[in-house]
Design a protein around this motif. Structure first.
Motif, PDB file in Angstrom:
ATOM      1  N   PRO A   1       0.807  -1.226   0.000  1.00  0.00           N
ATOM      2  CA  PRO A   1       0.000   0.000   0.000  1.00  0.00           C
ATOM      3  C   PRO A   1       0.838   1.274   0.000  1.00  0.00           C
ATOM      4  O   PRO A   1       0.385   2.317  -0.465  1.00  0.00           O
ATOM      5  CB  PRO A   1      -0.818  -0.119   1.295  1.00  0.00           C
ATOM      6  CG  PRO A   1      -0.869  -1.567   1.582  1.00  0.00           C
ATOM      7  CD  PRO A   1       0.426  -2.133   1.096  1.00  0.00           C
ATOM      8  N   SER A   2       2.075   1.200   0.510  1.00  0.00           N
ATOM      9  CA  SER A   2       2.958   2.368   0.541  1.00  0.00           C
ATOM     10  C   SER A   2       3.624   2.623  -0.805  1.00  0.00           C
ATOM     11  O   SER A   2       4.416   3.553  -0.920  1.00  0.00           O
ATOM     12  CB  SER A   2       4.037   2.160   1.604  1.00  0.00           C
ATOM     13  OG  SER A   2       4.858   1.052   1.268  1.00  0.00           O
ATOM     14  N   SER A   3       3.348   1.763  -1.814  1.00  0.00           N
ATOM     15  CA  SER A   3       3.942   1.779  -3.152  1.00  0.00           C
ATOM     16  C   SER A   3       5.313   1.101  -3.177  1.00  0.00           C
ATOM     17  O   SER A   3       5.948   1.039  -4.220  1.00  0.00           O
ATOM     18  CB  SER A   3       4.044   3.189  -3.747  1.00  0.00           C
ATOM     19  OG  SER A   3       5.087   3.928  -3.168  1.00  0.00           O
ATOM     20  N   GLU A   4       5.771   0.582  -2.038  1.00  0.00           N
ATOM     21  CA  GLU A   4       7.009  -0.195  -2.031  1.00  0.00           C
ATOM     22  C   GLU A   4       6.774  -1.522  -2.741  1.00  0.00           C
ATOM     23  O   GLU A   4       5.728  -2.154  -2.572  1.00  0.00           O
ATOM     24  CB  GLU A   4       7.443  -0.448  -0.587  1.00  0.00           C
ATOM     25  CG  GLU A   4       8.662  -1.340  -0.453  1.00  0.00           C
ATOM     26  CD  GLU A   4       9.002  -1.639   0.990  1.00  0.00           C
ATOM     27  OE1 GLU A   4       9.577  -0.744   1.644  1.00  0.00           O
ATOM     28  OE2 GLU A   4       8.672  -2.734   1.461  1.00  0.00           O
ATOM     29  N   VAL A   5       7.746  -1.948  -3.535  1.00  0.00           N
ATOM     30  CA  VAL A   5       7.676  -3.234  -4.229  1.00  0.00           C
ATOM     31  C   VAL A   5       8.719  -4.148  -3.603  1.00  0.00           C
ATOM     32  O   VAL A   5       9.895  -3.797  -3.535  1.00  0.00           O
ATOM     33  CB  VAL A   5       7.942  -3.074  -5.740  1.00  0.00           C
ATOM     34  CG1 VAL A   5       7.881  -4.426  -6.450  1.00  0.00           C
ATOM     35  CG2 VAL A   5       6.931  -2.111  -6.359  1.00  0.00           C
ATOM     36  N   ARG A   6       8.288  -5.317  -3.133  1.00  0.00           N
ATOM     37  CA  ARG A   6       9.202  -6.209  -2.431  1.00  0.00           C
ATOM     38  C   ARG A   6       8.907  -7.667  -2.754  1.00  0.00           C
ATOM     39  O   ARG A   6       7.849  -8.000  -3.294  1.00  0.00           O
ATOM     40  CB  ARG A   6       9.130  -5.980  -0.932  1.00  0.00           C
ATOM     41  CG  ARG A   6       7.784  -6.296  -0.308  1.00  0.00           C
ATOM     42  CD  ARG A   6       7.872  -6.241   1.197  1.00  0.00           C
ATOM     43  NE  ARG A   6       8.766  -7.280   1.680  1.00  0.00           N
ATOM     44  CZ  ARG A   6       9.566  -7.124   2.733  1.00  0.00           C
ATOM     45  NH1 ARG A   6       9.610  -5.990   3.379  1.00  0.00           N
ATOM     46  NH2 ARG A   6      10.332  -8.118   3.136  1.00  0.00           N
TER      47      ARG A   6
ATOM     48  N   ILE B   1      12.610  -4.308  -3.780  1.00  0.00           N
ATOM     49  CA  ILE B   1      12.987  -3.997  -5.162  1.00  0.00           C
ATOM     50  C   ILE B   1      13.008  -2.488  -5.372  1.00  0.00           C
ATOM     51  O   ILE B   1      13.937  -1.938  -5.966  1.00  0.00           O
ATOM     52  CB  ILE B   1      12.021  -4.675  -6.146  1.00  0.00           C
ATOM     53  CG1 ILE B   1      12.119  -6.199  -6.005  1.00  0.00           C
ATOM     54  CG2 ILE B   1      12.321  -4.252  -7.580  1.00  0.00           C
ATOM     55  CD1 ILE B   1      11.116  -6.954  -6.845  1.00  0.00           C
ATOM     56  N   SER B   2      11.972  -1.804  -4.911  1.00  0.00           N
ATOM     57  CA  SER B   2      11.944  -0.339  -4.997  1.00  0.00           C
ATOM     58  C   SER B   2      11.304   0.231  -3.750  1.00  0.00           C
ATOM     59  O   SER B   2      10.332  -0.319  -3.230  1.00  0.00           O
ATOM     60  CB  SER B   2      11.186   0.124  -6.249  1.00  0.00           C
ATOM     61  OG  SER B   2       9.810  -0.137  -6.129  1.00  0.00           O
ATOM     62  N   ARG B   3      11.877   1.320  -3.262  1.00  0.00           N
ATOM     63  CA  ARG B   3      11.389   1.939  -2.030  1.00  0.00           C
ATOM     64  C   ARG B   3      10.081   2.668  -2.288  1.00  0.00           C
ATOM     65  O   ARG B   3       9.729   3.000  -3.422  1.00  0.00           O
ATOM     66  CB  ARG B   3      12.431   2.937  -1.513  1.00  0.00           C
ATOM     67  CG  ARG B   3      13.751   2.304  -1.121  1.00  0.00           C
ATOM     68  CD  ARG B   3      13.627   1.590   0.194  1.00  0.00           C
ATOM     69  NE  ARG B   3      14.910   1.070   0.644  1.00  0.00           N
ATOM     70  CZ  ARG B   3      15.061   0.376   1.763  1.00  0.00           C
ATOM     71  NH1 ARG B   3      14.016   0.112   2.509  1.00  0.00           N
ATOM     72  NH2 ARG B   3      16.248  -0.073   2.118  1.00  0.00           N
TER      73      ARG B   3
END
Length: 279
Positions: A178-183, A272-274
């Motif tokens: 939900p924070s737009s972080e991709v993990r 992967i991306s913050r």
């Protein structure tokens, strides 16, 4: 969840909005699924305040939520949608075929009489059902996500939140939080289908200090209003700026824009991306 806005008959009413609780189907909780919640007032075992602005508040019982849902391949019927004072999301009371009852976090559109099931293999795609990430369709909205397989849901549990399954490759699934972080998360970890209930909770306005006291939140005083011995922002004649480049805590540490995450945290390799920075 409809939100009710009062007529502005008083200054407090002018800013207040409240939940109508129209989606609640049962008022009293299941007695075997609650326990007493003790209050600490923000104090530790020696009586010292370690967390400020805590204290008072209405008495609450803690609802025992089943985050693991490890009764696999046993269908459960939703008996009630209930209010939980410890979280903004709604909870659902489910009953298994052998009579055992549990609480789970309810997704949007879950209704009384619906059946939910948890399985370690592919099962029906409908809100509330739970299965490993490797069996979910790509693009699915999910919540109650496990970080480690079998540990129980730890991610995406607040009202209105949902993550998105982007890809499954090798031993890991790619999740957009939900924070737009991709993990990356193990594809063996389980997740529930859907979006967490009560998405309108974020639009509620407290309106007056008394409601915060009922929530157990005590008043906080601005640093600018204190004396220099009490806060780095204190002192000065009248209403003055804080007199420094960046705001500080009462203990003279920088208060905004400080990185608190450990630089060598074990989970860094899975990100992967913050998340996007606020502007």
């Amino acid at each position: 969840m409809p939100i009710r806005i009062y007529k502005p008959t008083t200054p407090g009413r002018r800013q207040t909005s409240v939940d109508t609780f129209s989606d609640i189907t049962r008022k009293k909780p299941e007695r075997k699924l609650i326990q007493i919640k003790k209050k600490t007032g923000g104090r530790n075992a020696t009586g010292k305040i370690t967390v400020r602005h805590h204290g008072g508040g209405a008495k609450q019982y803690y609802r025992l939520i089943d985050y693991k849902q490890d009764r696999f391949d046993q269908g459960a019927i939703v008996e009630a949608i209930e209010y939980d004072p410890n979280r903004r999301a709604r909870i659902a009371l489910i009953k298994y075929q052998d009579g055992k009852k549990c609480y789970i976090i309810a997704p949007v559109d879950l209704k009384i009489g619906d059946q939910v099931i948890s399985s370690m293999k592919r099962t029906e795609i409908q809100p509330g059902n739970r299965m490993p990430l490797e069996f979910l369709p790509l693009g699915s909205l999910i919540y109650n996500i496990e970080i480690m397989p079998g540990k129980g849901a730890q991610l995406v549990r607040t009202a209105g939140s949902c993550a998105k399954l982007m890809a499954v490759e090798g031993d890991y699934a790619t999740i957009k939080m939900p924070s737009s972080e991709v993990r990356l998360i193990s594809k063996k970890s389980q997740a529930s289908l859907g979006q967490v209930s009560n998405p309108d909770a974020m639009h509620l306005r407290i309106g007056k200090a008394g409601r915060n006291r009922h929530l157990g939140i005590r008043p906080s005083v601005r640093g600018k209003a204190m004396n220099p011995v009490d806060h780095p922002h204190g002192g000065g004649e009248g209403s003055n700026p804080i007199g420094m480049k960046a705001p500080k805590t009462p203990w003279s540490k920088k208060a905004l824009g400080v990185i608190t995450r450990k630089q060598e945290k074990y989970s860094n390799k899975f990100i992967i991306s913050r998340r996007k920075k606020r502007k």
